[in-house]
Design a protein around this motif. Structure first.
Motif, PDB file in Angstrom:
ATOM      1  N   ARG A 140       5.844  -7.705  17.244  1.00 11.96           N
ATOM      2  CA  ARG A 140       4.883  -8.404  16.410  1.00 11.96           C
ATOM      3  C   ARG A 140       5.595  -9.449  15.557  1.00 11.96           C
ATOM      4  NH1 ARG A 140       1.382  -4.440  12.950  1.00 11.96           N
ATOM      5  NH2 ARG A 140       2.076  -3.125  14.637  1.00 11.96           N
ATOM      6  N   ARG A 142       6.683 -10.156   9.214  1.00 10.27           N
ATOM      7  CA  ARG A 142       5.882 -10.497   8.045  1.00 10.27           C
ATOM      8  C   ARG A 142       6.568  -9.949   6.814  1.00 10.27           C
ATOM      9  NH1 ARG A 142       2.036  -7.358   8.404  1.00 10.27           N
ATOM     10  NH2 ARG A 142       0.825  -8.033  10.189  1.00 10.27           N
ATOM     11  N   GLY A 190       3.647  -7.120   1.809  1.00 12.60           N
ATOM     12  CA  GLY A 190       2.798  -7.583   0.727  1.00 12.60           C
ATOM     13  C   GLY A 190       1.443  -6.965   0.910  1.00 12.60           C
ATOM     14  N   HIS A 219      -2.308   5.653   6.801  1.00 13.19           N
ATOM     15  CA  HIS A 219      -2.277   4.484   5.934  1.00 13.19           C
ATOM     16  C   HIS A 219      -1.509   4.829   4.663  1.00 13.19           C
ATOM     17  CE1 HIS A 219      -5.723   3.747   8.495  1.00 13.19           C
ATOM     18  NE2 HIS A 219      -5.771   2.487   8.098  1.00 13.19           N
ATOM     19  N   ALA A 269       1.617  -2.954  -2.090  1.00 11.35           N
ATOM     20  CA  ALA A 269       1.355  -3.064  -0.655  1.00 11.35           C
ATOM     21  C   ALA A 269       0.344  -2.022  -0.264  1.00 11.35           C
ATOM     22  CB  ALA A 269       2.639  -2.856   0.135  1.00 11.35           C
ATOM     23  N   GLN A 270      -0.467  -2.324   0.740  1.00 15.35           N
ATOM     24  CA  GLN A 270      -1.273  -1.283   1.360  1.00 15.35           C
ATOM     25  C   GLN A 270      -1.594  -1.670   2.790  1.00 15.35           C
ATOM     26  OE1 GLN A 270      -5.317  -0.441   0.103  1.00 15.35           O
ATOM     27  NE2 GLN A 270      -5.574  -2.513  -0.705  1.00 15.35           N
ATOM     28  N   GLY A 271      -1.795  -0.684   3.612  1.00 16.39           N
ATOM     29  CA  GLY A 271      -2.108  -0.941   5.011  1.00 16.39           C
ATOM     30  C   GLY A 271      -1.758   0.270   5.844  1.00 16.39           C
ATOM     31  N   THR A 272      -1.785   0.089   7.152  1.00 20.54           N
ATOM     32  CA  THR A 272      -1.369   1.197   8.009  1.00 20.54           C
ATOM     33  C   THR A 272       0.131   1.382   7.843  1.00 20.54           C
ATOM     34  OG1 THR A 272      -0.923  -0.257   9.847  1.00 20.54           O
ATOM     35  CG2 THR A 272      -3.147   0.651   9.712  1.00 20.54           C
ATOM     36  N   ALA A 321       2.326   1.576  10.096  1.00 12.14           N
ATOM     37  CA  ALA A 321       3.043   0.663  10.985  1.00 12.14           C
ATOM     38  C   ALA A 321       3.067  -0.747  10.412  1.00 12.14           C
ATOM     39  CB  ALA A 321       2.390   0.668  12.362  1.00 12.14           C
ATOM     40  N   SER A 322       1.946  -1.182   9.842  1.00  9.92           N
ATOM     41  CA  SER A 322       1.922  -2.551   9.330  1.00  9.92           C
ATOM     42  C   SER A 322       2.818  -2.676   8.110  1.00  9.92           C
ATOM     43  CB  SER A 322       0.491  -2.981   9.006  1.00  9.92           C
ATOM     44  OG  SER A 322       0.025  -2.306   7.864  1.00  9.92           O
ATOM     45  N   LEU A 323       2.928  -1.606   7.331  1.00 10.87           N
ATOM     46  CA  LEU A 323       3.829  -1.650   6.181  1.00 10.87           C
ATOM     47  C   LEU A 323       5.270  -1.792   6.661  1.00 10.87           C
ATOM     48  CD1 LEU A 323       2.379   1.120   3.867  1.00 10.87           C
ATOM     49  CD2 LEU A 323       2.444  -1.320   3.421  1.00 10.87           C
ATOM     50  N   SER A 359       6.253  -2.984   9.518  1.00  9.54           N
ATOM     51  CA  SER A 359       6.526  -4.146  10.359  1.00  9.54           C
ATOM     52  C   SER A 359       7.103  -5.294   9.541  1.00  9.54           C
ATOM     53  CB  SER A 359       5.238  -4.603  11.053  1.00  9.54           C
ATOM     54  OG  SER A 359       4.373  -5.145  10.073  1.00  9.54           O
ATOM     55  N   GLY A 360       6.967  -5.234   8.232  1.00 10.07           N
ATOM     56  CA  GLY A 360       7.542  -6.284   7.417  1.00 10.07           C
ATOM     57  C   GLY A 360       9.061  -6.238   7.396  1.00 10.07           C
ATOM     58  N   LEU A 361       9.626  -5.097   7.753  1.00 11.05           N
ATOM     59  CA  LEU A 361      11.088  -4.982   7.704  1.00 11.05           C
ATOM     60  C   LEU A 361      11.675  -5.152   9.103  1.00 11.05           C
ATOM     61  CD1 LEU A 361      11.929  -2.232   5.117  1.00 11.05           C
ATOM     62  CD2 LEU A 361      11.606  -4.668   4.816  1.00 11.05           C
TER      63      LEU A 361
END
Ligand SMILES: Nc1ncnc2c1ncn2[C@@H]1O[C@H](COP(=O)(O)OP(=O)(O)OP(=O)(O)O)[C@@H](O)[C@H]1O
Ligand SMILES: [Mg+2]
Lengths: 319, 328
Positions: free
Chosen positions: A15, A18, A21, B224, B235-238, B240-242, B244-246
């Protein structure tokens, strides 16, 4: 690291990178697949159980009347008329009778009124204050208040239950004193017609009726005091604080009453009205005095009930 | 298989579910703020959205405002500003469907565990006294306290108390469970049990909102997460999405570190670092097996090759700082 994790990592890696945040939650929502199994349950308003108020009150009464501390206080109050009765019997037997001793020794019912006039000044108010002062503050201090309100007990509903519970306890206190005094009186002194303070004599049945009226009146006074203690209880998380504050208030009132220069304010002090139960010993019953007293009790209940409600309904529960 | 992996395996860019209102969210807050008397801002303009059916981890250092947020959601503390909705219902109607553990257990010490549950059940206006016995027995059974049901709470151990608090949250059919550090004081066995209990409850469709310090636990249990710092949401989210920033890195163990570093560089991997017999670089979405093939093809003796995925802890530390100081 498990293989499952590694796979997930590889997927995540594909992906676009990002910076962390605020990530919109709806992005990868899977809630559609995690719907409750019984969607019908959702949205239907949870029906209030019609007896729920009484169930909570019963739970409250169970807590109050099973608590060893409260039972001990009731027992101690029950012993006082026995002690008074025995002491009067001994005194009456020794020397010539006179005044109050003659009144009591002459009739078994009089011990009830004598016991009230001893206990109504301090001991009964203290016992009622302990239960009513503890009612909100004790739950707050123990942390159980947050769970009751999250249940959700409802603030007004809980306050009403707490107050009704205190009223029932106030009447229990009064009844214990009356019954113990009555039993002691019947055991130690002659039964029969009762000579009133005004000199007239009434039958024993009539005397018993007047005891019932006195119990109703004194109980109402204790209920008014309970409203004061309940209001103080909503201001603190330390029940000893609310209890002590109520007791100090009673003592201050008693002191003020004893100062003749302050005669003008004594009618407005709650303890002044407690002793008005002796109106039942007049012939006919001094209904004016009882009525005034009950009016004062009602005023105290409304005033302090409102204070308790205003405070409790807006209070942050941080304990 | 953990919930996290399911999440990562979901097709990316899947269509968002229809609707976006509180109907889809178990908890929504908008600009929720609490300023205590004395000026302490415990929660600052919090915008949370907890999807229905999620297991939502609520993370933050000590004093970051997690418990205060939970108290506001339960109507115990009035917000200074902002609003919130629980299950999309007025609070009085929502709360009977919410089970909660707030800041640890609190019970009547002189009552038994069972009598304590009966007491709190009586406080719920929608609960029926006739079914109380059965529901209480079930709740005690679920947290493994049946054997100690008749024992006075005073004599409960810390873990038993924590279990009783969870049992109290399970007294009725719940649509939302709010658990403030539910594994506090539990032994490893108890922690595992709570984790599997949460998963079991979530599988029934109940939303679980759980605050914790234990990141590994949240990582294993939650779909989540939200991260708080000094009252603010960072921050908030799933999960995985948290994460994915790293950056995901690849690590090669080899005696030929110099050669390996050269190969990785030639492959175009960024930020190649070597230390001793170890070389790491950003993976940048490549297949690890291709990297391995390239290394072996160049004659590098590969002893080990691993993909290092950032853990939630890395995310957390990145967002809240390494420091050991409490917030506030
Ligand atoms: N009644 C109160 N009065 C004033 N400040 C308070 C009050 N309750 C909490 N605070 C402050 O609000 C901030 C957040 O506290 P809160 O209990 O919500 O943190 P938390 O995230 O739950 O911490 P922990 O992880 O330690 O449980 C802290 O700085 C705390 O000191
Ligand atoms: Mg906390």
């Amino acid at each position: 690291m498990s293989t499952a994790d590694a796979t997930a990592g590889a997927t995540a890696g594909t992906r676009a990178r990002r910076t962390p945040g605020l990530v919109p939650v709806k992005e990868t929502l899977r809630s559609a697949e995690r719907r409750p199994r019984h969607p019908a349950e959702r949205g239907t308003p949870a029906a209030r159980s019609p007896w729920s108020f009484w169930r909570l009150l019963r739970s409250e009464l169970g807590l109050t009347f099973r608590r060893p501390r409260n039972l001990l206080m009731l027992a101690a109050l029950g012993v006082v008329p026995v002690v008074i009765g025995v002491a009067l019997r001994v005194v009456a037997g020794e020397d010539g009778m006179g005044g109050i001793i003659e009144d009591v020794a002459g009739n078994s019912l009089m011990l009830t009124f004598v016991s009230f006039s001893f206990l109504v000044l301090l001991l009964m108010p203290v016992v009622v204050s302990v239960v009513a002062g503890d009612s909100i503050a004790g739950e707050a201090g123990a942390g159980t208040l947050r769970y009751l309100l999250a249940a959700p007990a409802g603030r007004t509903r809980l306050l009403a239950v707490k107050y009704l519970n205190a009223v029932v306890f106030a009447y229990a206190v009064t009844a214990v004193v009356a019954l113990s005094a009555l039993a002691t009186g019947l055991a130690l002194f002659p039964a029969g017609d009762v000579t009133l303070l005004s000199g007239t004599t009434i039958s024993m049945g009539e005397g018993l009726l007047r005891i019932v009226i006195a119990v109703g009146y004194v109980g109402a006074g204790m209920a008014a005091l309970a409203a004061v203690a309940l209001a103080l209880s909503t201001f603190t998380e330390v029940s000893i604080g609310a209890i002590a504050a109520t007791i100090v208030l009673i003592i201050v009132c008693q002191v003020l009453r004893a100062i003749p220069e302050l005669g003008e304010i004594t009618p407005y002090l709650l303890p002044t009205r407690f002793t008005n139960f002796d109106a039942v010993l007049r012939d006919p019953v001094d209904t004016a005095a009882l009525g005034e007293g009950l009016l004062a009790f009602g005023a105290y209940i409304v005033l302090f009930g409102s204070i308790a409600w205003a405070r409790f309904s807006g209070k942050d529960i941080t304990s | 298989m953990t919930a996290v992996t399911q999440e990562a395996g979901a097709p990316l860019g899947a269509a968002p579910p229809p609707g976006d209102g509180s109907g889809e969210s178990a908890i929504v807050t908008r600009g929720l703020t609490k300023r205590f008397r004395g000026g302490q801002v415990a929660v600052d303009a919090l915008d949370l959205a907890v999807p229905r059916g999620s297991v939502f981890g609520f993370l933050g250092p000590n004093g970051s405002g997690k418990t205060t947020t939970i108290r506001m959601l339960l109507g115990l503390v009035a917000p200074t500003a902002g609003d919130y909705s629980v299950l999309g219902l007025p609070l009085a109607q929502a709360l009977p469907r919410v089970g909660a553990v707030v800041e640890g257990p609190a019970f009547y010490p002189y009552l038994s565990g069972e009598a304590n549950l009966r007491r709190f059940d009586a406080a719920d206006p929608t609960a029926r006294g006739a079914t109380a016995g059965r529901r209480i027995a079930e709740a005690l059974e679920r947290v493994g306290l049946s054997a100690a049901a008749g024992k006075r709470y005073r004599n409960y151990s810390l873990g038993m108390r924590q279990r009783l608090a969870i049992a109290a949250a399970l007294l009725g059919p719940r649509e939302l469970l709010i658990l403030d550090e539910p594994t506090n004081g539990l032994d490893p066995q108890g922690t595992r049990e709570v984790r599997s209990l949460v998963k079991e409850i979530a599988a029934d469709g109940t939303t679980v909102f759980v605050s914790s310090h234990l990141l590994a636990e949240v990582e294993q249990m939650c779909t989540h997460a939200a991260i708080m710092r000094t009252g603010r949401l960072v921050a908030q989210g799933t999960i995985a999405s948290l994460r994915s920033g790293l950056v995901v890195r690849v690590r090669v163990e080899t005696p030929d570190a110099d050669d390996a570093a050269r190969v990785l560089g030639a492959l175009g991997l960024a930020d190649v670092r070597r230390s001793g017999a170890e070389v790491t670089a950003e993976l940048d979405g490549r297949a690890p097996e291709q990297i391995n093939a390239a290394l072996v093809g160049e004659g590098v003796a590969v002893r080990g090759l691993a993909v290092i995925r950032p853990s939630l802890e890395d995310v957390f530390v990145g967002l809240t700082g390494e420091g050991f100081d409490v917030d506030g």
